[in-house]
Design a protein around this motif. Structure first.
Motif, PDB file in Angstrom:
ATOM      1  N   ALA A   1       0.821  -1.206   0.000  1.00  0.00           N
ATOM      2  CA  ALA A   1       0.000   0.000   0.000  1.00  0.00           C
ATOM      3  C   ALA A   1       0.859   1.261   0.000  1.00  0.00           C
ATOM      4  CB  ALA A   1      -0.928  -0.005   1.215  1.00  0.00           C
ATOM      5  N   MET A   2       1.902   1.264   0.818  1.00  0.00           N
ATOM      6  CA  MET A   2       2.774   2.438   0.887  1.00  0.00           C
ATOM      7  C   MET A   2       3.523   2.651  -0.425  1.00  0.00           C
ATOM      8  SD  MET A   2       4.306   2.570   4.782  1.00  0.00           S
ATOM      9  CE  MET A   2       4.878   0.870   4.829  1.00  0.00           C
ATOM     10  N   ALA A   3       3.979   1.551  -1.045  1.00  0.00           N
ATOM     11  CA  ALA A   3       4.690   1.666  -2.321  1.00  0.00           C
ATOM     12  C   ALA A   3       3.776   2.223  -3.405  1.00  0.00           C
ATOM     13  CB  ALA A   3       5.243   0.297  -2.730  1.00  0.00           C
ATOM     14  N   LEU A   4       2.514   1.786  -3.410  1.00  0.00           N
ATOM     15  CA  LEU A   4       1.553   2.315  -4.381  1.00  0.00           C
ATOM     16  C   LEU A   4       1.274   3.792  -4.116  1.00  0.00           C
ATOM     17  CD1 LEU A   4      -1.203  -0.425  -4.865  1.00  0.00           C
ATOM     18  CD2 LEU A   4      -0.076   0.842  -6.693  1.00  0.00           C
ATOM     19  N   ALA A   5       1.051   4.143  -2.863  1.00  0.00           N
ATOM     20  CA  ALA A   5       0.736   5.524  -2.510  1.00  0.00           C
ATOM     21  C   ALA A   5       1.892   6.466  -2.826  1.00  0.00           C
ATOM     22  CB  ALA A   5       0.370   5.607  -1.028  1.00  0.00           C
ATOM     23  N   ALA A   6       3.122   5.969  -2.670  1.00  0.00           N
ATOM     24  CA  ALA A   6       4.309   6.804  -2.907  1.00  0.00           C
ATOM     25  C   ALA A   6       4.754   6.800  -4.370  1.00  0.00           C
ATOM     26  CB  ALA A   6       5.459   6.319  -2.026  1.00  0.00           C
ATOM     27  N   GLY A   7       4.119   5.969  -5.199  1.00  0.00           N
ATOM     28  CA  GLY A   7       4.498   5.906  -6.599  1.00  0.00           C
ATOM     29  C   GLY A   7       5.671   4.993  -6.880  1.00  0.00           C
ATOM     30  N   GLY A   8       6.037   4.169  -5.887  1.00  0.00           N
ATOM     31  CA  GLY A   8       7.161   3.252  -6.095  1.00  0.00           C
ATOM     32  C   GLY A   8       6.828   2.089  -7.007  1.00  0.00           C
ATOM     33  N   ILE A   9       5.547   1.716  -7.061  1.00  0.00           N
ATOM     34  CA  ILE A   9       5.082   0.683  -7.983  1.00  0.00           C
ATOM     35  C   ILE A   9       3.805   1.188  -8.653  1.00  0.00           C
ATOM     36  CG2 ILE A   9       6.067  -1.304  -6.773  1.00  0.00           C
ATOM     37  CD1 ILE A   9       3.344  -1.773  -5.474  1.00  0.00           C
ATOM     38  N   GLU A  10       3.485   0.614  -9.806  1.00  0.00           N
ATOM     39  CA  GLU A  10       2.302   1.039 -10.545  1.00  0.00           C
ATOM     40  C   GLU A  10       1.080   0.175 -10.248  1.00  0.00           C
ATOM     41  OE1 GLU A  10       3.814   2.894 -14.694  1.00  0.00           O
ATOM     42  OE2 GLU A  10       4.100   0.716 -14.488  1.00  0.00           O
ATOM     43  N   ALA A  11       1.320  -1.038  -9.778  1.00  0.00           N
ATOM     44  CA  ALA A  11       0.212  -1.955  -9.506  1.00  0.00           C
ATOM     45  C   ALA A  11       0.550  -2.824  -8.303  1.00  0.00           C
ATOM     46  CB  ALA A  11      -0.070  -2.831 -10.726  1.00  0.00           C
TER      47      ALA A  11
END
Length: 327
Positions: free
Chosen positions: A169-179
């Motif tokens: 969730a944090m990676a998605l919110a921060a833009g670290g991953i796209e999906a």
């Protein structure tokens, strides 16, 4: 009159003490603070266990393989674990049997960032999808979706292990991953960040078991009456969850680390509709686990080898157990 009253009170006291002494001590462990693991919490907090003559310690013990080992070693009497770990232990000769499961369809969701340009599953080609851990329900969900799109996991689409749902969730919110595939409370975080749900496991009816209750066959053989009482309490708590939202919310808050009432309501609503009327493990769910196994020995097993439905059948008087198992 006072003597009669005193004698009557003494009898009541002896009766109460006798019942208290008769309560059987049990240990029930759950693997993660998730709503699908909540029936023992409810049974303890509402007095349902006590009503059925059980004095239960309900404890958190993380890591499904570790919890299965604790069950095998006799450290706990019942465990709520990942179904894959339970079935693998049985295939390797362990004395483990499945008694119930909270859900037979996945509550996982695949979310994508608004800037990713991903609008359909086929757009995942050449991209990466974040999951909690390899071998988890989230990992299985991601691989199922990728395959449904005619793509190959780990070849056309990279599957990345990030450690847990909060990390995804944090990676998605921060833009670290796209999906990423997310379930539980982490969904609230990522949805508030503006990510878009691309696929919903419940709506797609993706087969996946969650909140799997196991014990040992030895425990069943030695304590059949006690196991039946436990299962009656479990089913009663399961029904409480489905029909008493307001009563369940504070229990979720307590066992999920003091989360807010808003968070508790969110996670409750995420899973309440996919709980079965009875916590019966479906044949398709068990077979799906076997189909994913790389161990050649898995082909020699069938779903019925892993379960004991006799207790749920004894509790059920309407034939619902067979209908859920075979559907």
């Amino acid at each position: 009159m006072r003597k009669i009253f005193a004698a009557f009170a003494g009898c009541l006291l002896c009766f109460s003490l006798g019942r208290a002494l008769a309560a059987q001590k049990i240990r029930v462990a759950f693997v993660s603070p998730s709503p699908t693991q909540s029936p023992p919490w409810i049974a303890k907090e509402t007095g349902i266990f006590a009503k059925h003559g059980l004095d239960a310690d309900v404890i958190l013990l993380t890591g499904s393989p570790r919890l299965v080992q604790a069950l095998i070693g006799g450290d706990v009497d019942y465990a709520i674990v990942g179904v894959t770990a339970a079935m693998r232990a049985h295939m390797r000769g362990a004395d483990v049997v499945i008694l119930a499961t909270a859900t037979n369809v996945s509550n996982m969701k695949l979310l994508v960032s608004r800037k990713s340009g991903i609008r359909q599953l086929e757009d995942l080609k050449g991209r990466a999808v974040g999951v909690s851990q390899y071998g988890s329900e989230a990992d299985a969900f991601a691989r199922t979706l990728v395959s449904k799109a005619g793509l190959r996991p780990d070849k056309d689409v990279a599957i990345l292990q990030l450690g847990g749902h909060p990390q995804v969730a944090m990676a998605l919110a921060a833009g670290g991953i796209e999906a990423g595939v997310v379930g539980g409370l982490a969904l609230l975080t990522v949805e508030k960040s503006g990510a878009v749900v691309l696929a919903n496991g419940a709506k797609l009816k993706i087969i996946a078991m969650s909140g799997t209750l196991v014990t040992s066959r030895g425990h069943v053989q030695r304590n059949r009456d006690s196991v039946l009482r436990f299962m009656r309490a479990y089913v009663e708590a399961f029904h409480y969850f489905k029909t008493n939202r307001d009563g369940t919310i504070p229990i979720l808050q307590k066992y999920m680390g003091g989360i807010s009432s808003e968070q508790a309501r969110f996670v409750y609503d995420e899973v309440a509709d996919i709980f079965e009327e009875l916590p019966v493990p479906a044949e398709k769910g068990l077979q799906a686990v076997l189909d994913r196994e790389s161990d050649p020995k898995a082909k020699s097993f069938k779903p019925a080898d892993f379960i004991d439905l006799s207790f749920l059948k004894e509790i059920d008087r309407g034939g619902l157990v067979e209908k859920i198992y075979r559907k």
